[in-house]
Write a protein that holds these residues in place. Structure first.
Motif, PDB file in Angstrom:
ATOM      1  N   MET A 182       0.825  -1.199   0.000  1.00 29.50           N
ATOM      2  CA  MET A 182       0.000   0.000   0.000  1.00 29.50           C
ATOM      3  C   MET A 182       0.868   1.262   0.000  1.00 29.50           C
ATOM      4  SD  MET A 182      -2.801  -1.589  -0.103  1.00 29.50           S
ATOM      5  CE  MET A 182      -4.159  -0.465   0.142  1.00 29.50           C
ATOM      6  N   GLY A 183       2.193   1.082  -0.055  1.00 31.05           N
ATOM      7  CA  GLY A 183       3.117   2.214  -0.097  1.00 31.05           C
ATOM      8  C   GLY A 183       3.699   2.536   1.266  1.00 31.05           C
ATOM      9  N   ASP A 184       4.927   3.029   1.267  1.00 29.54           N
ATOM     10  CA  ASP A 184       5.630   3.467   2.476  1.00 29.54           C
ATOM     11  C   ASP A 184       5.730   2.391   3.552  1.00 29.54           C
ATOM     12  OD1 ASP A 184       6.004   6.026   1.393  1.00 29.54           O
ATOM     13  OD2 ASP A 184       4.033   6.680   2.098  1.00 29.54           O
ATOM     14  N   GLY A 185       5.903   1.128   3.151  1.00 28.98           N
ATOM     15  CA  GLY A 185       6.085   0.064   4.133  1.00 28.98           C
ATOM     16  C   GLY A 185       4.798  -0.512   4.697  1.00 28.98           C
ATOM     17  N   LEU A 186       3.658  -0.045   4.191  1.00 31.83           N
ATOM     18  CA  LEU A 186       2.358  -0.555   4.633  1.00 31.83           C
ATOM     19  C   LEU A 186       1.898  -1.634   3.654  1.00 31.83           C
ATOM     20  CD1 LEU A 186       0.044  -0.034   6.733  1.00 31.83           C
ATOM     21  CD2 LEU A 186      -0.964   1.483   5.031  1.00 31.83           C
ATOM     22  N   PHE A 187       1.426  -2.756   4.192  1.00 32.64           N
ATOM     23  CA  PHE A 187       0.924  -3.853   3.367  1.00 32.64           C
ATOM     24  C   PHE A 187      -0.496  -4.189   3.783  1.00 32.64           C
ATOM     25  CE2 PHE A 187       5.466  -4.343   3.149  1.00 32.64           C
ATOM     26  CZ  PHE A 187       5.712  -4.802   1.863  1.00 32.64           C
ATOM     27  N   GLU A 188      -1.204  -4.854   2.886  1.00 35.25           N
ATOM     28  CA  GLU A 188      -2.573  -5.277   3.151  1.00 35.25           C
ATOM     29  C   GLU A 188      -2.645  -6.784   2.970  1.00 35.25           C
ATOM     30  OE1 GLU A 188      -6.466  -3.459   1.392  1.00 35.25           O
ATOM     31  OE2 GLU A 188      -5.493  -4.530  -0.239  1.00 35.25           O
ATOM     32  N   VAL A 189      -3.222  -7.487   3.974  1.00 38.13           N
ATOM     33  CA  VAL A 189      -3.533  -8.904   3.824  1.00 38.13           C
ATOM     34  C   VAL A 189      -4.922  -8.974   3.211  1.00 38.13           C
ATOM     35  CG1 VAL A 189      -4.008 -11.091   4.994  1.00 38.13           C
ATOM     36  CG2 VAL A 189      -2.153  -9.644   5.801  1.00 38.13           C
ATOM     37  N   ARG A 190      -5.049  -9.764   2.148  1.00 35.79           N
ATOM     38  CA  ARG A 190      -6.306  -9.871   1.408  1.00 35.79           C
ATOM     39  C   ARG A 190      -6.939 -11.226   1.700  1.00 35.79           C
ATOM     40  NH1 ARG A 190      -6.023  -6.484  -3.104  1.00 35.79           N
ATOM     41  NH2 ARG A 190      -6.958  -8.035  -4.449  1.00 35.79           N
ATOM     42  N   ALA A 191      -7.764 -11.274   2.755  1.00 34.92           N
ATOM     43  CA  ALA A 191      -8.366 -12.538   3.193  1.00 34.92           C
ATOM     44  C   ALA A 191      -9.790 -12.650   2.669  1.00 34.92           C
ATOM     45  CB  ALA A 191      -8.350 -12.626   4.718  1.00 34.92           C
ATOM     46  N   LYS A 192     -10.103 -13.824   2.097  1.00 30.65           N
ATOM     47  CA  LYS A 192     -11.449 -14.064   1.567  1.00 30.65           C
ATOM     48  C   LYS A 192     -12.048 -15.291   2.222  1.00 30.65           C
ATOM     49  CE  LYS A 192     -10.931 -12.040  -2.969  1.00 30.65           C
ATOM     50  NZ  LYS A 192     -10.673 -12.231  -4.358  1.00 30.65           N
ATOM     51  N   GLY A 193     -13.363 -15.267   2.332  1.00 32.56           N
ATOM     52  CA  GLY A 193     -14.103 -16.420   2.836  1.00 32.56           C
ATOM     53  C   GLY A 193     -15.480 -16.379   2.214  1.00 32.56           C
ATOM     54  N   LYS A 194     -16.275 -17.405   2.458  1.00 32.89           N
ATOM     55  CA  LYS A 194     -17.627 -17.404   1.883  1.00 32.89           C
ATOM     56  C   LYS A 194     -18.455 -16.239   2.422  1.00 32.89           C
ATOM     57  CE  LYS A 194     -19.488 -20.916   5.067  1.00 32.89           C
ATOM     58  NZ  LYS A 194     -18.416 -20.787   6.039  1.00 32.89           N
ATOM     59  N   GLU A 195     -18.032 -15.697   3.585  1.00 31.44           N
ATOM     60  CA  GLU A 195     -18.775 -14.598   4.203  1.00 31.44           C
ATOM     61  C   GLU A 195     -18.434 -13.234   3.606  1.00 31.44           C
ATOM     62  OE1 GLU A 195     -17.357 -17.555   7.395  1.00 31.44           O
ATOM     63  OE2 GLU A 195     -16.412 -16.410   5.816  1.00 31.44           O
ATOM     64  N   GLY A 196     -17.384 -13.166   2.798  1.00 29.14           N
ATOM     65  CA  GLY A 196     -16.991 -11.874   2.232  1.00 29.14           C
ATOM     66  C   GLY A 196     -15.481 -11.707   2.220  1.00 29.14           C
ATOM     67  N   ILE A 197     -15.048 -10.472   2.335  1.00 31.68           N
ATOM     68  CA  ILE A 197     -13.625 -10.142   2.233  1.00 31.68           C
ATOM     69  C   ILE A 197     -13.195  -9.368   3.472  1.00 31.68           C
ATOM     70  CG2 ILE A 197     -11.898  -8.849   0.906  1.00 31.68           C
ATOM     71  CD1 ILE A 197     -13.740  -9.184  -1.536  1.00 31.68           C
ATOM     72  N   GLY A 198     -12.084  -9.803   4.058  1.00 24.60           N
ATOM     73  CA  GLY A 198     -11.505  -9.088   5.192  1.00 24.60           C
ATOM     74  C   GLY A 198     -10.161  -8.526   4.789  1.00 24.60           C
ATOM     75  N   ARG A 199      -9.800  -7.428   5.410  1.00 24.97           N
ATOM     76  CA  ARG A 199      -8.494  -6.819   5.172  1.00 24.97           C
ATOM     77  C   ARG A 199      -7.821  -6.533   6.499  1.00 24.97           C
ATOM     78  NH1 ARG A 199      -9.142  -8.455   0.681  1.00 24.97           N
ATOM     79  NH2 ARG A 199      -9.176  -7.252  -1.224  1.00 24.97           N
TER      80      ARG A 199
END
Length: 103
Positions: free
Chosen positions: A47-64
């Motif tokens: 996400m820039g400047d040392g920030l990252f995003e975990v992109r977790a998915k499940g049948k219930e939707g999407i978590g970050r």
């Protein structure tokens, strides 16, 4: 490498994800421990400047979970939320960046 949360509130938010999303998130965190934070899509995204995003998915939707790496190895989860729109909102990113500056 250790997984840590910015604070207890972030830990509660993260661990309260629906079961399918949480299982995927924990799996991705294990991969980060083994291979480092720059796994790339579909698992993580810079996400820039040392920030990252975990992109977790499940049948219930999407978590970050937005995280940074401290001293190159310790992962700190700064903010977690269930995604409701296509893009990660500026509000969510700003909160994570503010917390990243505090560490």
């Amino acid at each position: 490498m250790d997984d840590h949360f910015f604070n207890r509130k972030v830990e509660r938010e993260t661990l309260s994800f629906p079961p399918g999303i949480l299982a995927n998130l924990l799996h991705i965190l294990e991969m980060i421990e083994e291979y480092g934070p720059a796994l790339g899509k579909p698992h993580t995204s810079p996400m820039g400047d040392g920030l990252f995003e975990v992109r977790a998915k499940g049948k219930e939707g999407i978590g970050r979970s937005l995280f940074c790496s401290v001293k190159g190895k310790e992962v700190v989860i700064l903010h977690s939320f269930i995604k409701k729109s296509q893009r990660t909102s500026k509000k969510e990113l700003d909160l994570a960046r503010k917390r990243m500056k505090e560490i």
